[in-house]
Enzyme design. Structure first.
Site, mmCIF file in Angstrom:
data_model
loop_
_atom_site.group_PDB
_atom_site.id
_atom_site.type_symbol
_atom_site.label_atom_id
_atom_site.label_comp_id
_atom_site.label_asym_id
_atom_site.label_seq_id
_atom_site.Cartn_x
_atom_site.Cartn_y
_atom_site.Cartn_z
ATOM 1 N N LYS A 86 -27.330 20.130 -45.546
ATOM 2 C CA LYS A 86 -27.312 21.476 -46.142
ATOM 3 C C LYS A 86 -28.732 21.868 -46.547
ATOM 4 O O LYS A 86 -29.475 21.038 -47.085
ATOM 5 C CB LYS A 86 -26.374 21.460 -47.366
ATOM 6 C CG LYS A 86 -26.033 22.841 -47.931
ATOM 7 C CD LYS A 86 -25.021 22.711 -49.075
ATOM 8 C CE LYS A 86 -24.625 24.050 -49.661
ATOM 9 N NZ LYS A 86 -23.671 23.916 -50.788
ATOM 10 N N SER A 161 -20.032 27.376 -50.355
ATOM 11 C CA SER A 161 -21.292 27.769 -49.764
ATOM 12 C C SER A 161 -21.707 26.898 -48.586
ATOM 13 O O SER A 161 -22.541 27.300 -47.782
ATOM 14 C CB SER A 161 -22.391 27.733 -50.816
ATOM 15 O OG SER A 161 -22.550 26.405 -51.313
ATOM 16 N N SER A 185 -17.976 24.145 -53.240
ATOM 17 C CA SER A 185 -18.759 24.404 -52.022
ATOM 18 C C SER A 185 -18.773 23.280 -50.999
ATOM 19 O O SER A 185 -19.265 23.468 -49.893
ATOM 20 C CB SER A 185 -20.194 24.765 -52.378
ATOM 21 O OG SER A 185 -20.238 26.084 -52.827
#
Ligand code: GLN
Length: 495
Positions: A86, A161, A185
């Site tokens: 990420k 997210s 997330s």
């Protein structure tokens, strides 16, 4: 439309299988990494899971693993296996954008602790994945660099997210990924993409070098397609780190052992009574009930429990998160990092800061900074931030009471399946309901994970099952996860 399944067999293997093949010399790490880079090149125009790809370094790292094997040097449990990271983790040599114009082109001068551990264990980092700006969102639609598409239906969102990390797994662009979970997330993207995502106990995995969203809620964690892969990655990432002030100095959870022993006899699962009702899609509840039946067949016992304050946990999580955001985002002042606008000799330093923040942050980030600043301001502090802290305590007490009766709590991860891109973007409140079941664990700091349980009867899209365990009980997640995998199979095997 669904993404086409890959033809190359290396892409559908689990990380554990790939590591074993590499160790046995049946395939080289270079071949495995090259196959994934080719898959990325083939499907990224449709998926857009990555913000940057690091082909050269990944192949060079693969060659080093292959050389180690030739020299009979010891190799870790996931050595030579590729991973998607990420883009809020610091990894020297690649930009760390957090999906924001504010950090576009910013290269971190150090590695996150997790990054270091991955590299030390010879895991190959393929590149950085897309996310909602600074991890604020539930659909990856808030990224400044475009949306990511869900491989199960390319017109739909991959959750957020960490939509990029989850989509990269579901698209077979990587067998492993890492994320960060402040309100869901890691888990909600896992749920809507049919993959696995674990939010470990707060402090179990170091936050050092991961751009802070809300410091008292943030938990980095593993993402994968099989329970064993998630467990192995968890053990690689976890452990005490003196660079993170909340890092827990305790043994790493025995995730691998739990993942290989799905014996559910004697285990009490608490079904949270509050997690039903108008926000829950019927097809999601249908799969959830079916999963319970499977777990009972494997020896688990079901108990209904009530956690009355979970219903207001979302508001508390949002206020506390916004308050911490307003403080954490203050460092983006056009002096220390990233974007600088209006530095033309015509503007004061203060104006440069304000022009840069105006240009660098997107609407959701601005909304949360404003809300958080308001919640902390004199005259509103007690009513807003103070009340949220009280709710946080009540949520913790609900957990304590529940865990005195059951071993783990269970619920759907997301009340709904993946929605259409753009369908909810005008309505941040509805979007936020995707986190209904995930936020309590961030408030309390205990651990939780999402596991795939097939598809919803009403739309054919993936459904996730959430397992919530007490703090330090991370291994239990893998035990129940293994039970679910027994019943539903490895859903990533066929798209
Ligand atoms: N979806 C939640 C939000 O929008 C969760 C954020 C997160 O966990 N990073 O805030």
């Amino acid at each position: 439309m669904k993404l086409q399944a890959p033809e190359n067999e290396l892409l559908t293997k689990s990380a554990a299988q790939l590591a074993a093949l590499i160790k046995a010399g049946e395939v080289s790490s270079r071949e495995v990494v090259a196959a994934h880079l080719q898959r990325i090149a083939d499907v990224e125009p449709q998926v857009h899971a990555f913000l940057s790809v690091d082909a050269e370094r990944a192949l060079a790292a693969a060659d080093r693993v292959d050389a180690k094997r030739m020299n009979s040097e010891p190799l870790g449990s996931l050595a030579g296996v590729p991973l998607a990271m990420k883009d809020n983790y610091a990894y020297q040599g690649l930009p760390c954008t957090c999906g924001s114009r504010m950090l576009e082109g910013w290269y971190p001068p150090y590695d996150a602790t997790v990054t270091k551990r991955l590299l030390e264990n010879d895991i190959i980092i393929l590149g950085k994945t897309n996310l909602d700006e600074f991890a604020m969102g539930s659909a990856t639609e808030n990224s400044a660099f475009g949306v990511t598409c869900n491989p199960h239906d390319l017109e739909r969102i991959p959750g957020g997210s960490g939509g990029g990390s989850a989509a990269s797994l579901a698209a077979f662009e990587a067998p492993l990924a890492v994320g960060s979970d402040t309100g869901g997330s890691i888990r909600q993207p896992a749920s809507v993409t049919g993959t696995i995502g674990i939010k470990p106990t707060y402090g179990g995995i170091s936050r050092f070098g991961i751009v802070a969203l809300a410091s008292s809620l943030d938990a980095p964690g593993p993402c994968a397609r099989t329970v064993m892969d998630a467990a192995l990655l968890h053990q690689t990432m976890a452990g005490y780190d003196r660079l993170d002030s909340v890092s827990i100095n305790a043994p790493i959870p025995a995730a691998q052992a739990a993942a290989s022993n799905p014996d559910l006899r004697g285990l009490k699962l608490g079904v949270v009574k509050e997690f039903t009702g108008e926000w829950f899609q019927s097809g999601v509840m249908g799969q959830f009930d079916q999963a319970l039946t499977h777990l009972v067949a494997q020896g688990a016992e079901i108990v209904e429990v009530s956690c009355p304050h979970f219903e207001v946990a979302m508001g508390a999580n949002f206020l506390i998160m916004a308050a911490e955001i307003s403080s954490n985002m203050a460092k983006f002042d056009a002096v220390r990092y990233g974007l600088r606008s209006g530095d033309d000799g015509q503007h004061s330093a203060q104006q440069v800061t304000s022009l840069s923040r105006g240009a660098g942050f997107g609407a959701e980030v601005k909304r949360r900074i404003l809300l958080g600043t308001h919640a902390l301001s004199t005259g509103h502090y007690e009513a807003l931030y103070g009340s949220a802290l009280k709710v946080r305590t009540l949520v913790i007490q609900d957990f304590d009471a529940a865990f005195s009766k059951v071993d783990v709590l269970v619920s759907p991860t997301s009340p709904v399946t993946a929605w259409k891109i753009g369908e909810r973007s005008a309505d941040p409140l509805t979007t936020h309901h995707a986190d209904l079941c995930t936020v309590p664990s961030n408030l309390a700091g205990n651990c939780a994970g999402s596991f795939p349980i097939g598809v919803s009867a009403d739309d054919g899209l993936p459904v996730g099952f959430q397992v919530i365990a007490p703090a330090m009980g991370d291994a239990l997640l893998y035990r129940v996860g293994a039970g679910l995998e027994n019943a539903f199979g490895v859903t990533g095997e066929v798209l």
